[in-house]
Design a protein around this motif. Structure first.
Motif, PDB file in Angstrom:
ATOM      1  N   MET A   1      44.128  36.695  62.337  1.00  0.00           N
ATOM      2  CA  MET A   1      44.133  37.923  61.516  1.00  0.00           C
ATOM      3  C   MET A   1      44.696  37.641  60.118  1.00  0.00           C
ATOM      4  N   LYS A   2      45.822  36.887  60.097  1.00  0.00           N
ATOM      5  CA  LYS A   2      46.454  36.564  58.820  1.00  0.00           C
ATOM      6  C   LYS A   2      45.508  35.720  57.955  1.00  0.00           C
ATOM      7  N   THR A   3      44.801  34.771  58.629  1.00  0.00           N
ATOM      8  CA  THR A   3      43.856  33.902  57.905  1.00  0.00           C
ATOM      9  C   THR A   3      42.749  34.743  57.287  1.00  0.00           C
ATOM     10  N   LEU A   4      42.252  35.710  58.053  1.00  0.00           N
ATOM     11  CA  LEU A   4      41.194  36.583  57.536  1.00  0.00           C
ATOM     12  C   LEU A   4      41.683  37.389  56.329  1.00  0.00           C
ATOM     13  N   THR A   5      42.934  37.843  56.410  1.00  0.00           N
ATOM     14  CA  THR A   5      43.519  38.594  55.286  1.00  0.00           C
ATOM     15  C   THR A   5      43.547  37.716  54.031  1.00  0.00           C
ATOM     16  N   HIS A   6      43.966  36.449  54.233  1.00  0.00           N
ATOM     17  CA  HIS A   6      44.028  35.513  53.090  1.00  0.00           C
ATOM     18  C   HIS A   6      42.639  35.285  52.503  1.00  0.00           C
ATOM     19  N   ILE A   7      41.655  35.092  53.393  1.00  0.00           N
ATOM     20  CA  ILE A   7      40.291  34.835  52.911  1.00  0.00           C
ATOM     21  C   ILE A   7      39.778  36.067  52.142  1.00  0.00           C
ATOM     22  N   GLY A   8      40.021  37.250  52.704  1.00  0.00           N
ATOM     23  CA  GLY A   8      39.594  38.482  52.032  1.00  0.00           C
ATOM     24  C   GLY A   8      40.244  38.636  50.671  1.00  0.00           C
ATOM     25  N   GLN A   9      41.554  38.375  50.628  1.00  0.00           N
ATOM     26  CA  GLN A   9      42.308  38.505  49.373  1.00  0.00           C
ATOM     27  C   GLN A   9      41.813  37.486  48.328  1.00  0.00           C
ATOM     28  N   TYR A  10      41.467  36.280  48.820  1.00  0.00           N
ATOM     29  CA  TYR A  10      40.959  35.211  47.948  1.00  0.00           C
ATOM     30  C   TYR A  10      39.611  35.622  47.344  1.00  0.00           C
ATOM     31  N   VAL A  11      38.731  36.191  48.176  1.00  0.00           N
ATOM     32  CA  VAL A  11      37.411  36.624  47.691  1.00  0.00           C
ATOM     33  C   VAL A  11      37.572  37.750  46.668  1.00  0.00           C
ATOM     34  N   LEU A  12      38.465  38.709  46.974  1.00  0.00           N
ATOM     35  CA  LEU A  12      38.708  39.811  46.027  1.00  0.00           C
ATOM     36  C   LEU A  12      39.265  39.289  44.705  1.00  0.00           C
ATOM     37  N   MET A  13      40.129  38.263  44.813  1.00  0.00           N
ATOM     38  CA  MET A  13      40.711  37.674  43.600  1.00  0.00           C
ATOM     39  C   MET A  13      39.606  37.100  42.703  1.00  0.00           C
ATOM     40  N   ILE A  14      38.652  36.402  43.331  1.00  0.00           N
ATOM     41  CA  ILE A  14      37.562  35.810  42.546  1.00  0.00           C
ATOM     42  C   ILE A  14      36.701  36.911  41.923  1.00  0.00           C
ATOM     43  N   GLN A  15      36.461  37.961  42.702  1.00  0.00           N
ATOM     44  CA  GLN A  15      35.668  39.087  42.180  1.00  0.00           C
ATOM     45  C   GLN A  15      36.364  39.711  40.960  1.00  0.00           C
ATOM     46  N   LYS A  16      37.676  39.915  41.067  1.00  0.00           N
ATOM     47  CA  LYS A  16      38.419  40.538  39.964  1.00  0.00           C
ATOM     48  C   LYS A  16      38.515  39.602  38.755  1.00  0.00           C
ATOM     49  N   THR A  17      38.484  38.282  39.031  1.00  0.00           N
ATOM     50  CA  THR A  17      38.546  37.309  37.940  1.00  0.00           C
ATOM     51  C   THR A  17      37.352  37.483  37.002  1.00  0.00           C
ATOM     52  N   PHE A  18      36.220  37.879  37.580  1.00  0.00           N
ATOM     53  CA  PHE A  18      35.028  38.073  36.753  1.00  0.00           C
ATOM     54  C   PHE A  18      34.831  39.561  36.430  1.00  0.00           C
ATOM     55  N   GLY A  19      35.915  40.353  36.590  1.00  0.00           N
ATOM     56  CA  GLY A  19      35.853  41.786  36.259  1.00  0.00           C
ATOM     57  C   GLY A  19      36.021  41.988  34.762  1.00  0.00           C
ATOM     58  N   LYS A  20      36.910  42.921  34.406  1.00  0.00           N
ATOM     59  CA  LYS A  20      37.116  43.247  32.984  1.00  0.00           C
ATOM     60  C   LYS A  20      37.574  42.006  32.202  1.00  0.00           C
ATOM     61  N   PHE A  21      36.764  41.593  31.214  1.00  0.00           N
ATOM     62  CA  PHE A  21      37.068  40.362  30.493  1.00  0.00           C
ATOM     63  C   PHE A  21      38.088  40.557  29.376  1.00  0.00           C
ATOM     64  N   THR A  22      38.903  39.544  29.192  1.00  0.00           N
ATOM     65  CA  THR A  22      39.879  39.518  28.100  1.00  0.00           C
ATOM     66  C   THR A  22      39.124  39.331  26.782  1.00  0.00           C
ATOM     67  N   LYS A  23      39.688  39.828  25.689  1.00  0.00           N
ATOM     68  CA  LYS A  23      39.058  39.669  24.368  1.00  0.00           C
ATOM     69  C   LYS A  23      38.751  38.201  24.092  1.00  0.00           C
ATOM     70  N   TRP A  24      37.568  37.917  23.571  1.00  0.00           N
ATOM     71  CA  TRP A  24      37.134  36.529  23.370  1.00  0.00           C
ATOM     72  C   TRP A  24      38.105  35.758  22.472  1.00  0.00           C
ATOM     73  N   ASN A  25      38.631  36.437  21.426  1.00  0.00           N
ATOM     74  CA  ASN A  25      39.571  35.763  20.507  1.00  0.00           C
ATOM     75  C   ASN A  25      40.791  35.206  21.228  1.00  0.00           C
ATOM     76  N   VAL A  26      41.225  35.935  22.255  1.00  0.00           N
ATOM     77  CA  VAL A  26      42.402  35.502  23.031  1.00  0.00           C
ATOM     78  C   VAL A  26      41.959  34.484  24.078  1.00  0.00           C
ATOM     79  N   LEU A  27      40.825  34.787  24.725  1.00  0.00           N
ATOM     80  CA  LEU A  27      40.360  33.965  25.847  1.00  0.00           C
ATOM     81  C   LEU A  27      40.040  32.528  25.415  1.00  0.00           C
ATOM     82  N   LYS A  28      39.421  32.378  24.237  1.00  0.00           N
ATOM     83  CA  LYS A  28      39.021  31.028  23.823  1.00  0.00           C
ATOM     84  C   LYS A  28      40.240  30.119  23.626  1.00  0.00           C
ATOM     85  N   ILE A  29      41.330  30.712  23.147  1.00  0.00           N
ATOM     86  CA  ILE A  29      42.565  29.924  22.959  1.00  0.00           C
ATOM     87  C   ILE A  29      43.106  29.489  24.328  1.00  0.00           C
ATOM     88  N   LEU A  30      43.044  30.419  25.282  1.00  0.00           N
ATOM     89  CA  LEU A  30      43.536  30.103  26.632  1.00  0.00           C
ATOM     90  C   LEU A  30      42.692  28.996  27.265  1.00  0.00           C
TER      91      LEU A  30
END
Lengths: 245, 255
Positions: free
Chosen positions: A1-30
């Motif tokens: 159960m705990k492993t499934l929670t981790h996998i779910g949280q990991y997938v959601l993290m990746i989804q959110k990573t490609f969500g609302k994007f940071t301003k390009w001026n800031v992002l390119k420096i990062l």
């Protein structure tokens, strides 16, 4: 159960990573900063390891295949195959899980412990995109690092063989060119790219969702290294079965 | 103004906040006090939106947090400044870059304009010769000033401070308290401060909310706290002999 929670949280993290994007001026420096830390910062150690391990692989092959009935080009052939197919993409990735993975986990973990991630969230920043996306973007350049590893590994093997008298220049070069399949390079880069994504995201997950204090940052780095290595080995097995059999 | 209506927060089976209602007024320094584990930090994080409330509502100037979509919430966050207990400055940035960060992220202002605004904020919090230093090179008191400057650069409507003077010497702690109060009045901000510090309570507590075991036990001003008979408050606030004596003197003088 705990492993499934981790996998779910990991997938959601990746989804959110490609969500609302940071301003390009800031992002390119990062992104540039991450390229410097993760790719350029690893160039030295990767070159050093590749060169010497390439040499050792060639010497070991030569010593263990000294039967006069075996062709002289075998050393060059075996060195090329082992470095291109496995050593550079897979084993360098495991070394990178230790170097780059620990760096990612500990830097994000420290940001979590010192409330820097909370500070970003309060400001309304998409912390997933701001913190994790630049690492993924930087590690898309990881195949270039592996190309250098392949080249230096083979060069190290060549120098070790020639200087140690294990093979002649002609035999080694003949072995390098023998039965060369372009698809092997494609296969190596497909898995390198896959490993790059694992190297960027698994340590990020362990750092981002870290709980506790300074001691837990160290523990999270170790856990992150273990799980990234496991994921790389499993992914390697799956990709090899899918592409080479 | 921030209005809290029957705020409840549970973590699995444990109810940490058990129905808190209060109002934090604009232009005032509102203090939340209570023992460790009383629910202060959870309360603050719920109001900030870092924790989702289990029940109840939080209303920011007549707009309920419940009724806000994600976009409106993101816009609201740009009206919020936060000073964290450990300052939470970004290690990889200089003092100036830390202060400029919110403007760089959320405005289209050019570099010079952002720098001007940052310098105004830096001057306001009396930071001298620290612009190009890294957070690791400055003292705890200076870090708090940088955190305050970063919190006010976007001209926020709401300022939240989590134990802003913890770990500071008494003199610096008073300076930071006074700075927060001055900024609150000057910019007409609704300020909410989480604190353990009794000096802060006495000096800048224009409204004090006392929490115990996730419940609001008492609320009033720093003058009213001297006169209260509430047992939980007197036990907590007047646990030291010094404050007991101050209270006795205050009551004698006011009679």
């Amino acid at each position: 159960m705990k492993t499934l929670t981790h996998i779910g949280q990991y997938v959601l993290m990746i989804q959110k990573t490609f969500g609302k994007f940071t301003k390009w001026n800031v992002l390119k420096i990062l992104i540039v900063r991450e390229i410097d830390d993760l790719i350029l910062g690893s160039l030295g150690i990767i070159s050093f390891i590749s060169f010497f391990v390439g040499g050792v692989v060639a010497i070991q092959t030569a010593i263990n295949t000294d039967n006069p009935l075996l062709p002289g080009y075998l050393v060059g052939f075996a060195t090329r195959q082992s470095i291109i197919l496995e050593f550079a993409p897979t084993f360098i990735s495991i070394i990178m899980a230790g170097k780059v993975g620990s760096f990612i986990t500990s830097s994000l973990g420290t940001m979590r412990v010192t409330e820097q991630i909370d500070a970003l969230e309060v400001m309304g920043v998409n912390t997933y995109n701001y913190l994790i996306f630049p690492k993924i973007a930087a590690l898309t350049l990881y195949p270039f690092l592996i190309s250098i590893s392949m080249a230096l590994g083979i060069f190290g093997g060549y120098l070790a063989c020639i200087s140690g008298g294990f093979s002649s220049h002609a035999d080694f070069v003949e072995g390098l060119q023998l039965d060369f399949k372009t698809f092997h390079i494609v296969y190596a880069f497909i898995k390198t790219f896959l490993f790059a994504m694992l190297l960027a995201t698994i340590p990020s997950y362990h750092g981002y969702f870290m709980k506790g204090g300074a001691l837990d940052v160290g523990k999270a780095s170790t856990t992150s290294f273990v799980w990234t290595s496991v994921a790389i080995i499993i992914a390697n097995s799956i990709v090899t079965n899918l592409l080479l059999t | 103004m921030i209005q809290i209506n029957n705020l409840i927060k549970s973590f699995e089976e444990t109810q940490v906040l058990k129905g808190i209602s209060t109002i934090f007024e604009k232009g005032k320094t509102n203090l939340i006090i209570g023992q460790s584990g009383s629910g202060k930090t959870v309360f603050l994080k719920c109001v900030l939106g870092l924790f989702e409330a289990t029940d109840g509502d939080i209303v920011f100037d007549n707009t309920s947090l419940k009724s806000m979509d994600l976009k409106t919430r993101a816009l609201l966050r740009q009206d919020i400044g936060m000073v964290f207990q450990g300052s939470a400055l970004f290690d990889s940035m200089t003092v100036e870059e830390n202060i400029m960060f919110p403007m760089k992220m959320f405005t289209d202002a050019d570099e010079d304009e952002i720098r001007d605004r940052a310098n105004t904020a830096i001057n306001r919090v009396n930071l001298i010769d620290a612009n190009h230093k890294m957070p690791s090179e400055i003292s705890g008191g200076m870090k708090k000033r940088v955190a305050i400057a970063r919190a006010i650069i976007m001209n926020p409507k709401y300022l939240f401070c989590d134990e802003p003077n913890s770990g500071l010497d008494p003199r610096t702690a008073i300076l930071i308290d006074n700075l927060i109060q001055e900024i609150t009045q000057e910019y007409a901000i609704t300020t909410v401060i989480n604190t353990h510090d009794m000096n802060s309570v006495m000096e800048i507590g224009e409204k004090i909310v006392f929490l115990e075991n996730g419940l609001k036990q008492w609320e009033g001003t720093n003058r009213e706290i001297f006169k209260t008979d509430n047992e939980a408050v007197t036990k907590f606030v007047y646990s030291s002999e010094m404050f007991k004596k101050i209270r006795e003197i205050y009551i004698k003088e006011s009679n």
